[in-house]
Design a protein around this motif. Structure first.
Motif, short mmCIF file in Angstrom:
data_model
loop_
_atom_site.label_atom_id
_atom_site.label_comp_id
_atom_site.label_asym_id
_atom_site.label_seq_id
_atom_site.Cartn_x
_atom_site.Cartn_y
_atom_site.Cartn_z
N UNK A 23 -3.35 -9.40 -5.83
CA UNK A 23 -2.28 -7.59 -5.80
C UNK A 23 -1.23 -7.76 -6.90
N UNK A 24 -0.35 -8.51 -7.36
CA UNK A 24 0.03 -9.12 -8.20
C UNK A 24 -0.35 -9.10 -9.74
N UNK A 25 -1.87 -10.34 -9.74
CA UNK A 25 -2.74 -10.25 -10.86
C UNK A 25 -3.26 -8.43 -11.50
N UNK A 26 -3.50 -8.27 -10.35
CA UNK A 26 -4.17 -7.62 -11.11
C UNK A 26 -3.43 -6.42 -11.56
N UNK A 27 -2.05 -6.09 -10.88
CA UNK A 27 -1.11 -5.18 -11.83
C UNK A 27 -0.62 -5.77 -12.65
N UNK A 28 -0.09 -6.82 -12.58
CA UNK A 28 0.23 -7.77 -14.48
C UNK A 28 -1.15 -7.39 -15.31
N UNK A 29 -1.93 -7.70 -15.15
CA UNK A 29 -3.96 -7.72 -16.17
C UNK A 29 -3.53 -5.99 -16.79
N UNK A 30 -3.08 -4.74 -15.63
CA UNK A 30 -2.97 -3.78 -16.41
C UNK A 30 -2.46 -3.33 -16.78
N UNK A 31 -1.06 -4.44 -17.17
CA UNK A 31 0.11 -3.59 -17.99
C UNK A 31 0.95 -3.29 -16.94
N UNK A 32 1.32 -2.96 -15.87
CA UNK A 32 2.27 -2.84 -15.34
C UNK A 32 3.41 -3.83 -15.45
N UNK A 133 -11.94 -5.34 -9.04
CA UNK A 133 -12.69 -4.42 -9.02
C UNK A 133 -13.31 -3.75 -8.10
N UNK A 134 -13.49 -2.59 -9.00
CA UNK A 134 -13.97 -0.65 -8.95
C UNK A 134 -14.66 -0.77 -7.75
N UNK A 135 -15.63 -2.04 -7.17
CA UNK A 135 -16.87 -1.18 -6.57
C UNK A 135 -16.04 -1.50 -4.77
N UNK A 136 -15.21 -1.98 -5.21
CA UNK A 136 -14.21 -2.64 -3.83
C UNK A 136 -13.27 -1.35 -3.46
N UNK A 137 -13.51 -1.11 -1.93
CA UNK A 137 -12.16 0.00 -1.61
C UNK A 137 -10.49 -0.79 -1.07
N UNK A 148 -2.21 10.72 -3.99
CA UNK A 148 -2.37 11.77 -5.27
C UNK A 148 -1.79 11.16 -6.50
N UNK A 149 -0.09 10.75 -6.36
CA UNK A 149 0.86 10.68 -7.06
C UNK A 149 0.36 9.46 -7.74
N UNK A 150 0.31 8.03 -7.11
CA UNK A 150 -0.60 6.32 -7.93
C UNK A 150 -1.82 6.58 -7.53
N UNK A 151 -2.25 7.23 -7.28
CA UNK A 151 -3.64 6.76 -7.71
C UNK A 151 -3.87 5.76 -9.18
N UNK A 152 -3.35 6.25 -10.52
CA UNK A 152 -3.50 5.45 -11.60
C UNK A 152 -3.12 4.99 -10.79
N UNK A 153 -2.17 4.03 -10.35
CA UNK A 153 -1.73 2.51 -10.37
C UNK A 153 -2.50 2.15 -9.57
N UNK A 154 -2.63 2.24 -8.35
CA UNK A 154 -2.96 2.42 -7.26
C UNK A 154 -4.51 1.76 -7.86
N UNK A 155 -5.25 1.83 -8.17
CA UNK A 155 -6.66 2.15 -9.25
C UNK A 155 -6.78 1.16 -9.81
N UNK A 156 -6.11 0.16 -9.84
CA UNK A 156 -6.19 -1.02 -10.64
C UNK A 156 -6.79 -2.27 -9.69
#
Ligand code: FVH
Length: 293
Positions: A23-32, A133-137, A148-156
């Motif tokens: 999870x942390x790697x995905x946030x880092x990879x997205x620049x958070x 991977x956005x194909x996984x739920x 809704x408020x955090x969707x763009x962050x959690x989408x990563x």
């Protein structure tokens, strides 16, 4: 802050086991900008080397971000970690991706509400390599407005699926979906042992099995309508026909020395429906056996 981090929400990840690290790697990879904490400190090292901030305490981790993700072994561990920092969590959003029961999730949501903490309960429907991977739920429950408020962050992390305001539903779906996975694994492994006894390679059989699962999924869509209507017309294939068909599977397995407990269980469920007078109905009728009716 460099350009990559512009407009990216600060995120904290508490718990750096296999899943928390992904999870942390995905946030880092997205620049958070990502702050991390783990009980065993060394598990943060690789993330810190990639740019994460190491928090010295849970309170410091919580205070670094408006969005705090926790993913540890179980809910008792979540309680141990977060109860002492409830005041620091006030006004922030806590996303709990730890697996548990619906009852534990609802109790955690109640605790969060009592302390003025925004709470989303989640269920990760993949293993660590599938995070990002956005194909996984990733299932979320408890607070659609927070999602809704955090969707763009959690989408990563994966495709966010909103299950509504009942915080127990992500855990309930998670339990049901894992049960489905184990049943599919069991059926596939039994069948692979069966055909393997005659020399068929697992990968050859699995190519066909995956295609068959698409057909099975189509059956399920039709049967779901029957279940919701409470009517099970056996217009496609009756339970009586499938009782005969499973006899062939049992016979083939016996001839090859394959363990018969799984098809034996299916036969038992089918017989319960037949004994209740429903042999002419569709397979979907077996839900009533599970319901104890
Ligand atoms: N791994 C997976 O594929 C599944 C996919 C679906 C969701 N699950 C759930 O995610 C939770 C964490 O699972 P994990 O795979 O990351 O598990 P571990 O690698 O064993 O890491 C466990 C972390 O929990 C920390 N921890 C345990 N007990 C405590 C405690 N009392 N206080 C503080 N932290 C605790 C542990 O810390 P440490 O041992 O490194 O110090 C790890 O960070 C889980 O609910 C799965 O069901 C994963």
């Amino acid at each position: 802050m460099n350009a990559r981090h512009m407009n990216k929400q600060n995120v904290t990840v508490i718990g750096l086991g296999q899943m928390g690290r992904a999870l942390a790697e995905a946030f880092l990879a997205a620049g958070h900008p990502t702050t991390v904490w783990n009980r065993t400190e060394g598990k943060a090292d690789a993330l810190v080397a990639r740019g994460a901030a190491r928090a010295a305490t849970v309170a410091e981790a919580v205070e670094a971000s408006g969005l705090v993700v926790v993913c540890v072994l179980d809910y008792p561990a979540v309680g141990e970690l977060l109860a002492p920092v409830a005041a620091s969590l006030r006004g922030r959003t806590l996303v709990n991706l730890t697996s548990g029961s619906p009852e534990q999730a609802r109790a955690e949501a109640k605790w969060a509400a009592e302390h003025g903490i925004g709470y989303l309960d989640g269920g990760i429907m993949t293993t660590p390599p599938g995070v990002g991977d956005s194909s996984n739920m990733i299932l979320y429950a408890g607070a659609p407005a927070l999602l809704d408020e955090h969707r763009s962050t959690l989408e990563v992390l994966g495709d966010p699926v909103d299950l509504g305001p009942d915080a127990g539903l992500a855990s309930l779906y998670d339990a049901g979906l894992l049960g489905l996975m184990w049943s599919v694994f069991g059926g596939w492994l039994h069948a692979t042992a069966l055909v393997g006894a005659d020399g068929v390679a697992a990968k050859d059989f699995t190519a066909l099995a995956n295609r068959w699962l698409k057909t099975v999924s189509w059956f399920m869509t039709g049967y779901a309508e029957q279940i919701d209507a409470g009517e099970y017309p056996g217009a496609d294939a009756t339970i009586d026909v499938q009782v005969a068909a499973i006899g062939h599977l049992l016979h083939a397995g016996e001839a090859r020395g394959v363990d018969d407990r799984l098809p034996g269980l299916h036969l038992e469920l089918m017989r319960a429906a037949v004994d209740a007078g429903h042999g002419g109905d569709s397979y979907a009728r077996i839900i009533e056996v599970f319901r104890g009716k």
